[in-house]
Design a protein around this motif. Structure first.
Motif, short mmCIF file in Angstrom:
data_model
loop_
_atom_site.label_atom_id
_atom_site.label_comp_id
_atom_site.label_asym_id
_atom_site.label_seq_id
_atom_site.Cartn_x
_atom_site.Cartn_y
_atom_site.Cartn_z
N SER A 90 31.72 68.69 -79.55
CA SER A 90 32.24 69.99 -79.97
C SER A 90 31.70 70.35 -81.35
O SER A 90 30.93 69.61 -81.96
CB SER A 90 33.77 69.96 -79.99
OG SER A 90 34.24 69.10 -81.02
N ILE B 190 30.13 77.10 -78.30
CA ILE B 190 29.42 75.99 -78.93
C ILE B 190 28.05 76.44 -79.47
O ILE B 190 27.51 75.82 -80.41
CB ILE B 190 29.26 74.80 -77.94
CG1 ILE B 190 28.86 73.51 -78.68
CG2 ILE B 190 28.29 75.14 -76.82
CD1 ILE B 190 29.89 72.99 -79.63
N GLN C 79 35.12 75.48 -77.31
CA GLN C 79 33.91 74.87 -76.75
C GLN C 79 33.02 75.90 -76.05
O GLN C 79 31.82 75.70 -75.92
CB GLN C 79 34.31 73.75 -75.79
CG GLN C 79 33.22 72.78 -75.43
CD GLN C 79 32.80 71.89 -76.60
OE1 GLN C 79 33.16 72.11 -77.74
NE2 GLN C 79 32.00 70.87 -76.31
#
Length: 268
Positions: free
Chosen positions: A36, A9, A6
């Motif tokens: 995500s 991202i 994450q």
């Protein structure tokens, strides 16, 4: 040593593996959660490709972090099926909350039933679960409640993703050492973060994330304990503090973990 996906991202998931490899990580803790790279509802179309994009550059995906808390969740079943098919033997489930439950004992019985159900589905796909001791209202923040729940489950299939940062935040330095001893026999994964205590505007104390080694966590005995039990599972770095240079922060925390591992495992 992995990075929680994450944190990348902003990078297309096809490039996550290359970025991690260039940073020096061994693998990726792949998030399949809302917001995500691969949201749960897109696991069927994207999860296999996401795993292949990372493993294709020579990195491991030893664990998938999910938001799944029920064996009846169709997206969760699909994630587990793909994980099993791809040979990923470990998932981190989502979090069970106490909420406003009037009877905490009854709430723990409910959670135990859901953990048992999810574990049985995961086992069918040859996937084990690593329960994370998050802070706050989550069941397992103190680990004692989770320990009671897991007592009746085969430790091959359900264990802990132990987070010394959250353990220290919840129980203090000495208390974290005790719950660490509780977790070690069933340890499947580790998540590392650090924090300091800061006063907020109202004068109350609040945990503020900081780089590894600059906060309250007593790292040396923690890594020494990992070395004693010869832990070889995934260690996920989570960087929750604000930084102007994220990539450098990832490298710095990775270097800290590698030094701790080298010192502890050579001594052990």
């Amino acid at each position: 040593v992995c990075l929680y996906s994450q944190h990348l991202i902003k990078v297309e998931y096809e490039a996550v593996g290359m970025v991690l490899r260039d940073l020096g990580f061994d693998g990726c803790d792949l998030a399949v959660v809302p917001g995500s790279h691969i949201p749960p509802e897109q696991a069927g179309s994207d999860l296999m490709r996401g795993i292949e994009a990372i493993s294709g550059v020579g990195l491991d995906v030893p664990i998938i972090s999910t938001s799944v808390t029920s064996g009846n969740d169709p997206n969760g079943r699909q994630i587990l099926a793909i994980a099993g098919f791809m040979g990923i033997g470990l998932i981190r489930p989502g979090y069970w909350k106490y909420g406003n439950a009037p009877d905490l004992e009854a709430r723990l019985v409910e959670v135990q039933r859901e953990v048992f159900g999810l574990a049985s589905v995961a086992r069918a796909y040859n996937v084990a679960m690593a329960m994370h001791n998050a802070s706050g209202d989550s069941v397992g923040s103190g680990l004692w409640d989770l320990s009671g729940i897991l007592r009746g489950i085969d430790p091959r299939w359900v264990g802990y993703d132990f987070d010394p940062g959250f353990a220290t935040e919840t129980a203090g330095v000495s208390g974290a050492g005790i719950v660490m001893r509780l977790a070690m026999p069933k340890l499947k994964a580790v998540t590392v973060r650090d924090f300091t205590w800061n006063k907020d505007a109202a004068g109350g104390w609040k945990a503020a994330p900081c780089p590894l080694g600059e906060g309250m966590v007593d790292w040396r005995p923690f890594f020494a304990a990992l070395a004693r039990v010869r832990f070889v599972g995934p260690i996920t770095i989570e960087v929750r503090y604000q930084t102007k240079d994220e990539l450098n922060a990832f490298r710095r925390d990775l270097e800290f973990v590698r030094k701790q591992i080298a010192a502890a495992y050579s001594a052990g």
